[in-house]
Design an enzyme around this catalytic site. Structure first.
Site, PDB file in Angstrom:
ATOM      1  CG  ASN A 211      -0.228  -0.059   2.499  1.00  0.00           C
ATOM      2  OD1 ASN A 211       0.499   0.861   2.840  1.00  0.00           O
ATOM      3  ND2 ASN A 211      -0.388  -1.152   3.249  1.00  0.00           N
ATOM      4  CE  LYS A 292       8.227 -12.686 -13.858  1.00  0.00           C
ATOM      5  NZ  LYS A 292       9.056 -12.111 -14.904  1.00  0.00           N
ATOM      6  CG  PHE A 328      -2.193   5.796  13.615  1.00  0.00           C
ATOM      7  CD1 PHE A 328      -1.537   5.729  14.835  1.00  0.00           C
ATOM      8  CD2 PHE A 328      -2.076   6.957  12.866  1.00  0.00           C
ATOM      9  CE1 PHE A 328      -0.774   6.793  15.292  1.00  0.00           C
ATOM     10  CE2 PHE A 328      -1.318   8.030  13.311  1.00  0.00           C
ATOM     11  CZ  PHE A 328      -0.667   7.950  14.528  1.00  0.00           C
TER      12      PHE A 328
HETATM   13  O1  C5P Z   1      -8.918  -2.068  10.991  1.00  0.00           O
HETATM   14  P1  C5P Z   1      -7.877  -1.153  10.498  1.00  0.00           P
HETATM   15  O2  C5P Z   1      -6.870  -1.817   9.590  1.00  0.00           O
HETATM   16  O3  C5P Z   1      -8.372   0.120   9.895  1.00  0.00           O
HETATM   17  O4  C5P Z   1      -7.103  -0.711  11.825  1.00  0.00           O
HETATM   18  C1  C5P Z   1      -6.021   0.122  11.792  1.00  0.00           C
HETATM   19  C2  C5P Z   1      -5.214  -0.032  13.039  1.00  0.00           C
HETATM   20  O5  C5P Z   1      -5.005  -1.397  13.344  1.00  0.00           O
HETATM   21  C3  C5P Z   1      -3.821   0.543  12.868  1.00  0.00           C
HETATM   22  O6  C5P Z   1      -3.372   0.949  14.158  1.00  0.00           O
HETATM   23  C4  C5P Z   1      -3.032  -0.644  12.357  1.00  0.00           C
HETATM   24  O7  C5P Z   1      -1.642  -0.503  12.614  1.00  0.00           O
HETATM   25  C5  C5P Z   1      -3.659  -1.761  13.144  1.00  0.00           C
HETATM   26  N1  C5P Z   1      -3.666  -3.059  12.434  1.00  0.00           N
HETATM   27  C6  C5P Z   1      -2.897  -4.087  12.887  1.00  0.00           C
HETATM   28  N2  C5P Z   1      -2.936  -5.308  12.272  1.00  0.00           N
HETATM   29  C7  C5P Z   1      -3.738  -5.512  11.215  1.00  0.00           C
HETATM   30  C8  C5P Z   1      -4.547  -4.472  10.741  1.00  0.00           C
HETATM   31  C9  C5P Z   1      -4.483  -3.248  11.359  1.00  0.00           C
HETATM   32  O8  C5P Z   1      -2.141  -3.886  13.866  1.00  0.00           O
HETATM   33  N3  C5P Z   1      -3.759  -6.693  10.639  1.00  0.00           N
END
Ligand code: C5P
Length: 400
Positions: A211, A292, A328
């Protein structure tokens, strides 16, 4: 302009590392400080007062009998009104003089005559054997005990061709240390664990899903936590950023690796605060290929299947004795509504919302903090300013 309004007396003693101090002087002035240079006679063998005057924009002093000071007391007047004295490079001889309170030239006299509240920071630079010499080590212990802050030295190749401890820190590292020395150590004794950056989920050995997170916000928060005196570990996905100075960085690629690295850290050391800034992929490719994937025909498309990744933040928040957890949320709309819902869903005391496409890759951001009392906005600013504000907000909450 993190040093706006600060007066720094920058002392140079003899050493090849004087060349790095030209860059440091530029960095200090760019950060807003007024820099006042004092050089020993030995320092003038390595870099000229003309260069240092041009770079600092201020008169350079080398002699304790310099009559340009109206009362002829440069050893007193130069440090009055100073916010810090920095000696870089600081030679073996100068450390010895500081340890004994010797006053045989302008710079050493000025250090002894400084007002007691003016901090003195030194950046040693010397040959490895000179650094390791028991007399030097005794003197270093003594100056530390006297409240002098010793920055570095680092290990590495030396100008003399030998290798080992004694290299002066680089100009950008010294600048970071000087800026940090003005920050209140509100997180001293605390350990902070941070995730940052994107994750990368392989499709095959050369392709993957990632991303647009640059890691800048998480790295700035790691830096701000270190500046506040915390012991900081940064678990990072792939980014183009250098590890923040003073921070221990663990490199990971996938969400699963990031999860495992976080759990290892939590098991190894007590962490007081966990800040999940990383943009973690919700899914990984379940049928990733070990070779690949080839395009075999014009109509052929690979069929990817996905599996859910662990939610790192939710797993940490669900521990029996979790650290203070900060999440976050990068949303694309309805931040106020989604932020409050996400805080409850993740079961964390503090959730920081931002608009993903307004922040990814940018140097600026704006944040909304959600906690049990509602929400609070931190208006648009550069990520370093926001990181400092966020660390202050976290500090207030954990000290209650
Ligand atoms: O649910 P969402 O992805 O929007 O949540 C975002 C928060 O959860 C961020 O703090 C991100 O670092 C954390 N997160 C995580 N592990 C994941 C997905 C998100 O720690 N698999």
């Amino acid at each position: 302009m993190r040093l706006a309004g600060k007066k720094i007396v920058l002392g140079l003693t003899g050493g090849i590392a004087c060349y790095k101090v030209a860059e440091l002087t530029r960095g200090l002035t760019k950060a807003g400080a007024s820099v006042h240079i004092v050089m020993t006679q030995s320092a003038t063998q390595f870099i000229t007062p003309v260069t240092m005057q041009a770079l600092s924009g201020n008169t350079v002093y080398t002699d304790q009998w310099d009559a340009r000071i109206p009362n002829n007391m440069p050893h007193i007047d130069l440090t009055r009104g100073a916010d810090a004295i920095v000696i870089a490079p600081c030679s073996t001889n100068f450390i010895a003089k500081l340890a004994h309170g010797a006053c045989d030239d302008l710079l050493s006299t000025l250090c002894v005559a400084r007002p007691h509240h003016v901090p003195l920071l030194i950046a040693p630079a010397m040959n490895v054997e000179m650094w390791l010499n028991p007399a030097t080590q005794r003197n270093v212990t003594q100056v530390k005990a006297d409240g002098i802050k010793v920055l570095g030295p680092a290990a590495g190749e030396q100008a003399c061709g030998e290798v080992g401890m004694g290299r002066m820190l680089e100009a950008d590292q010294l600048l970071t240390e000087i800026i940090a020395s003005f920050q209140a150590k509100t997180l001293a004794g605390k350990s902070v664990l941070i995730t940052a950056g994107p994750t990368f989920e392989p499709i095959d050995p050369v392709r993957g899903i990632t991303n647009l997170s640059s890691g800048k916000m998480g790295y700035a928060i790691a830096q701000a936590a270190w500046e506040a005196g915390a012991d900081v570990t940064l678990i990072s996905g792939p980014t183009a950023l250098d590890a923040p100075y003073g921070v221990r960085k663990v490199q990971t690629q996938t969400a699963q690796q990031m999860h495992d690295a976080v759990m290892v850290e939590l098991a190894a050391h007590h962490q007081h605060v966990f800040i999940a800034v990383a943009a973690v992929a919700d899914w990984r490719v379940a049928n990733a290929s070990s070779q690949k994937i080839k395009k075999t025909s014009d109509s052929d498309t690979p069929q990817l299947q996905f599996a859910q990744n662990p939610d790192i933040l939710a797993s940490v928040a669900a521990l029996a004795e979790p650290p203070y957890c900060v999440g976050f949320a990068a949303e694309s709309e309805n931040l106020l509504e989604y932020g409050a819902v996400k805080r409850a869903k993740k079961n964390v005391p503090l959730l920081v919302g931002n608009i993903g496409h307004h922040t990814f890759g940018k140097d600026e951001n704006e944040l909304v903090l959600f906690d049990v009392n509602g929400h609070k906005a931190l208006p648009r600013a550069d990520k370093h300013t926001l990181a400092i504000q966020l660390i202050q907000e976290i500090t207030q909450r954990i000290s209650k």
